[in-house]
Design an enzyme around this catalytic site. Structure first.
Site, mmCIF file in Angstrom:
data_model
loop_
_atom_site.group_PDB
_atom_site.id
_atom_site.type_symbol
_atom_site.label_atom_id
_atom_site.label_comp_id
_atom_site.label_asym_id
_atom_site.label_seq_id
_atom_site.Cartn_x
_atom_site.Cartn_y
_atom_site.Cartn_z
ATOM 1 N N ILE A 1 3.614 3.975 -14.504
ATOM 2 C CA ILE A 1 3.260 5.396 -14.517
ATOM 3 C C ILE A 1 4.440 6.430 -14.802
ATOM 4 C CG2 ILE A 1 1.655 4.940 -12.767
ATOM 5 C CD1 ILE A 1 3.427 6.660 -10.981
ATOM 6 N N TYR B 1 10.082 13.967 -0.411
ATOM 7 C CA TYR B 1 8.741 13.079 -0.585
ATOM 8 C C TYR B 1 7.776 14.231 -0.504
ATOM 9 C CZ TYR B 1 5.107 10.003 0.950
ATOM 10 O OH TYR B 1 3.801 9.333 0.934
ATOM 11 N N THR C 1 6.923 16.663 -2.960
ATOM 12 C CA THR C 1 6.100 15.788 -4.358
ATOM 13 C C THR C 1 4.685 15.594 -4.040
ATOM 14 O OG1 THR C 1 6.675 13.548 -3.666
ATOM 15 C CG2 THR C 1 8.165 14.717 -5.036
ATOM 16 N N LYS C 2 4.437 15.565 -2.678
ATOM 17 C CA LYS C 2 2.853 15.516 -2.169
ATOM 18 C C LYS C 2 2.492 16.855 -2.217
ATOM 19 C CE LYS C 2 2.721 10.900 -2.310
ATOM 20 N NZ LYS C 2 1.939 10.015 -2.800
ATOM 21 N N ARG D 1 1.993 0.280 7.596
ATOM 22 C CA ARG D 1 3.013 -0.523 7.597
ATOM 23 C C ARG D 1 3.078 -1.132 6.161
ATOM 24 N NH1 ARG D 1 0.202 -1.561 12.504
ATOM 25 N NH2 ARG D 1 -1.083 -3.249 11.446
#
Length: 277
Positions: free
Chosen positions: A64, A194, A197-198, A232
């Site tokens: 990607i 993180y 970016t989300k 998990r």
């Protein structure tokens, strides 16, 4: 094979992506389920694992972060299937808390995969969507938390229902530059690469859904973002409460919304429930 139904899951050789493919195959999805991964060896091994479970998936290589790879994959789908019915943008990364890379480097690398990679795949594949197609962008509840840590000005921008894709891209670029300078918090950004970016993935989903409704109002396409939960995986670690199979439940639910459904669209869901943005 042209015009056969086809579902695509990115980053699907392990973890939540593999669990989504497993659920789609078992549903069963009425067509081919394409398990894509950057690493061909790992992707083919995952397909063999599913075959041993009595499930049939088809492997196709897709990186990607490589726009050329996304365009080649789009050409393959056009030639082999004549369109696309389900797209689950699952591929993503997160640095461990013990990572030694600088915050600026973490921001750049995480943004390249989680936001830009999702955007590039979307640019290549959304034009192939057939009527009643379903698109699921895997985001995270961390996007909500990160949004709340933004300055009021940034929060207003990310909640603006008229924000354009170009403006969102500019904001994501601003964050990386600020992270590399080390003044991201002073500029109103949260201290999480993180999570930021989300934010981008969630807001991109809202924009994409709006554009689809404007440009293809009668085609019944539904596009949403979702949070699988704390699962998990190699990325989240062994202490997370959910199994990959449980994490795959909401993405698969959105991917298989029945024909004729009008909602949800442009929303962020968690445990199949729409979340406030």
């Amino acid at each position: 094979m042209a015009n056969n139904k086809v579902a695509v899951v990115t980053g699907a050789n392990k973890g939540i992506g593999l669990a989504i493919v497993r659920r789609l195959c078992a549903a069963p999805f009425p067509g081919d389920v394409l398990l894509t991964a950057r690493n061909e060896e790992l992707g083919r091994a995952a397909v063999e694992q599913l075959r041993a479970e009595g499930l049939r998936a088809v492997f196709h290589q897709l990186d990607i972060c490589d726009q050329g790879s996304a365009r080649r994959f789009a050409a393959f789908l056009r030639d082999a299937y004549g369109g696309l019915d389900v797209l689950v943008n699952n591929a993503g990364i997160a640095f461990k808390t013990t990572a030694v890379e600088s915050f600026g480097e973490q921001a750049e690398v995480t943004m390249r995969t989680n936001f830009w990679g999702t955007l590039w795949v979307s640019h290549a594949l959304l034009p192939l969507l057939r009527p009643h197609a379903r698109v699921v962008n895997v985001s995270s509840f961390v996007s909500q938390r990160a949004l709340q840590q933004c300055s009021p000005e940034l929060q207003a921008k990310f909640r603006d229902p008229e924000l354009s894709e170009e403006e969102l891209c500019s904001l994501m670029g601003d964050f990386v530059i600020a992270a590399q300078r080390g003044d991201h918090k002073a500029q109103g950004w949260p201290d999480t690469a993180y999570g930021t970016t989300k934010i981008g993935v969630t807001v991109l989903s809202r924009i994409q859904a709006r554009v689809l409704r404007q440009t293809r109002p009668d085609d019944g396409i539904l596009l949403n973002a979702c949070c699988p939960g704390w699962v998990r995986t190699d990325m989240a670690g062994p202490k997370a409460p959910k199994s990959p199979e449980e994490g795959a439940e909401t993405p698969t639910y959105l991917a298989l919304l029945p024909q004729g459904a009008k909602e949800p669209h442009g929303q962020l869901l968690w445990d199949k429930a729409v979340q406030e943005w």
